[in-house]
Scaffold this active site. Sequence first.
Site, short mmCIF file in Angstrom:
data_model
loop_
_atom_site.label_atom_id
_atom_site.label_comp_id
_atom_site.label_asym_id
_atom_site.label_seq_id
_atom_site.Cartn_x
_atom_site.Cartn_y
_atom_site.Cartn_z
N SER A 167 10.27 2.86 -2.79
CA SER A 167 10.01 4.07 -3.46
C SER A 167 11.00 5.02 -3.16
O SER A 167 11.12 5.54 -2.11
CB SER A 167 8.44 4.41 -2.81
OG SER A 167 7.73 3.55 -3.25
N HIS B 112 10.20 3.89 -8.60
CA HIS B 112 10.96 2.56 -8.79
C HIS B 112 11.52 2.44 -10.02
O HIS B 112 11.07 2.97 -11.06
CB HIS B 112 10.06 1.51 -8.48
CG HIS B 112 9.46 1.16 -7.19
ND1 HIS B 112 9.45 0.32 -6.45
CD2 HIS B 112 8.21 2.00 -6.48
CE1 HIS B 112 9.11 0.43 -5.24
NE2 HIS B 112 8.24 1.52 -5.32
N HIS C 266 3.79 -4.46 -5.71
CA HIS C 266 3.16 -4.52 -4.49
C HIS C 266 1.84 -5.29 -4.64
O HIS C 266 1.20 -5.29 -5.70
CB HIS C 266 2.79 -3.18 -4.03
CG HIS C 266 3.97 -2.23 -4.15
ND1 HIS C 266 4.52 -1.59 -5.21
CD2 HIS C 266 4.59 -1.65 -3.00
CE1 HIS C 266 5.65 -1.10 -4.83
NE2 HIS C 266 5.79 -0.85 -3.46
N TYR D 67 -1.07 -4.32 -3.75
CA TYR D 67 -1.99 -3.65 -4.31
C TYR D 67 -2.13 -3.49 -5.98
O TYR D 67 -3.16 -2.97 -6.39
CB TYR D 67 -2.05 -2.22 -3.87
CG TYR D 67 -0.82 -1.33 -4.00
CD1 TYR D 67 -0.77 -0.66 -5.18
CD2 TYR D 67 -0.26 -1.04 -2.88
CE1 TYR D 67 0.45 0.16 -5.49
CE2 TYR D 67 0.94 -0.25 -2.97
CZ TYR D 67 1.34 0.44 -4.18
OH TYR D 67 2.41 0.94 -4.32
N GLU D 68 -1.11 -3.64 -6.65
CA GLU D 68 -1.19 -3.44 -8.17
C GLU D 68 -2.00 -4.55 -8.77
O GLU D 68 -2.45 -4.25 -9.70
CB GLU D 68 0.32 -3.55 -8.59
CG GLU D 68 1.27 -2.45 -8.05
CD GLU D 68 2.61 -2.53 -8.47
OE1 GLU D 68 2.98 -2.46 -9.65
OE2 GLU D 68 3.61 -2.42 -7.54
N ALA E 100 9.58 2.87 2.09
CA ALA E 100 9.08 4.13 2.56
C ALA E 100 7.90 3.76 3.60
O ALA E 100 7.15 2.89 3.12
CB ALA E 100 8.78 4.88 1.35
N MET F 292 3.15 -0.47 2.46
CA MET F 292 2.36 -1.32 1.79
C MET F 292 3.33 -2.50 1.15
O MET F 292 2.93 -2.91 -0.10
CB MET F 292 1.88 -0.41 0.76
CG MET F 292 1.00 0.85 1.39
SD MET F 292 0.10 1.74 0.01
CE MET F 292 -0.30 3.18 0.85
N SER F 293 4.45 -2.89 1.81
CA SER F 293 5.33 -3.70 1.08
C SER F 293 6.20 -4.55 1.99
O SER F 293 5.74 -4.69 3.08
CB SER F 293 6.32 -2.92 0.28
OG SER F 293 7.37 -1.95 0.94
N ASN G 122 6.50 10.07 6.48
CA ASN G 122 5.66 10.98 7.08
C ASN G 122 5.05 10.43 8.24
O ASN G 122 5.45 9.17 8.50
CB ASN G 122 4.53 11.08 6.05
CG ASN G 122 3.83 9.52 5.52
OD1 ASN G 122 4.23 8.96 4.74
ND2 ASN G 122 2.68 9.28 6.37
N HIS H 3 1.30 10.09 -2.61
CA HIS H 3 2.61 9.41 -3.02
C HIS H 3 3.77 10.46 -3.43
O HIS H 3 5.12 10.07 -3.29
CB HIS H 3 2.17 8.53 -4.02
CG HIS H 3 3.10 7.61 -4.75
ND1 HIS H 3 4.07 6.76 -4.01
CD2 HIS H 3 3.57 7.65 -6.12
CE1 HIS H 3 4.85 6.22 -4.79
NE2 HIS H 3 4.76 6.64 -6.09
N1 HPA Z 1 1.04 4.66 4.94
C1 HPA Z 1 1.16 3.61 4.20
N2 HPA Z 1 2.27 3.56 3.35
C2 HPA Z 1 3.35 4.19 3.10
C3 HPA Z 1 3.02 5.49 4.14
C4 HPA Z 1 1.96 5.74 4.92
O1 HPA Z 1 1.74 6.76 5.77
N3 HPA Z 1 4.04 6.35 4.00
C5 HPA Z 1 4.86 5.80 2.91
N4 HPA Z 1 4.43 4.72 2.67
#
Ligand code: HPA
Length: 266
Positions: A28, A59, A81, A83-84, A111, A206-207, A230, A242
């Site tokens: 991302s 993306h 991903h 989750y999609e 990310a 998440m990837s 973050n 996001h």
């Molecule tokens: N958690 C999960 N996936 C992420 C995060 C997070 O804090 N930041 C960027 N992708």
Amino acid sequence: MSKSVELAARIKSSAGDEAPEYGLILGSGLGHLSGTIEDGVAIPYDDLPGFPHAGVSGHVPKLVVGDLEGTRVAVFGGRSHYYESGKADAMRLPLEVLAALGTEKLILTNAAGAVNENLAPGGLMLLNDHIAFAGTNPLIGEATDARFVPMTDAHDVEMRAALKAAAKEEGVELPEGVYGWFSGPSFETPAEIRAARVLGMDAVGMSTVPEIILGRFLGLRCAAISVITNMGAGMSEESISHDHTKQMAPLGAAKLENVLRRFLRT
Ligand code: HPA
């Protein structure tokens, strides 16, 4: 002919026969690199039947084959991903195509949220291991014994050493750590982040993990770098979203790009 061999033949017909040395999957907000490939041949995922639609903003859903710092690469500017679709093997066909192109090494970027307090937004983390915490596996349903993939050396020692050396030369800090794969798409709760820390995770995202499992299944050597966007939930006052991920990704992305360019140059 298998679908992946057929697609690889189609890609070769426009991009040439030479096998890319590396496949790169960009996370991302990290897609900038694919636009800088010299004489790159870009193929939208929509022209590659069976490729994911990569429907996450941030993306760029296309495959670009060409030279980056004198090294031939195939860059996937987007991923699907878990989750999609609920399908953990959504990236199986693209990775099979990569292997069918003759590529042997895969670099993934993503990310991620920091769990380890020593990591900070805008910084990077080199994955030295991972925990598949999403409770699924992209090889579920694979019928052959090849499904029993050893994961001891999932994060390639030599590639990691070369990435560390490249980072050092670029003056970029590249701490190593364990990445925990959460399914998403909701972010974690503060309790989940505390649990992640107890379990030995340094960052969460998440990837990447399903792609590493698939990559190892296909015999690819793999390495991955997270851009920390973050601190994990509950660790700081900043909001987690996001949009925030996309805003913060470019900070680390510039460092990541320098490291990858140096890595490919040497
Ligand atoms: N958690 C999960 N996936 C992420 C995060 C997070 O804090 N930041 C960027 N992708």
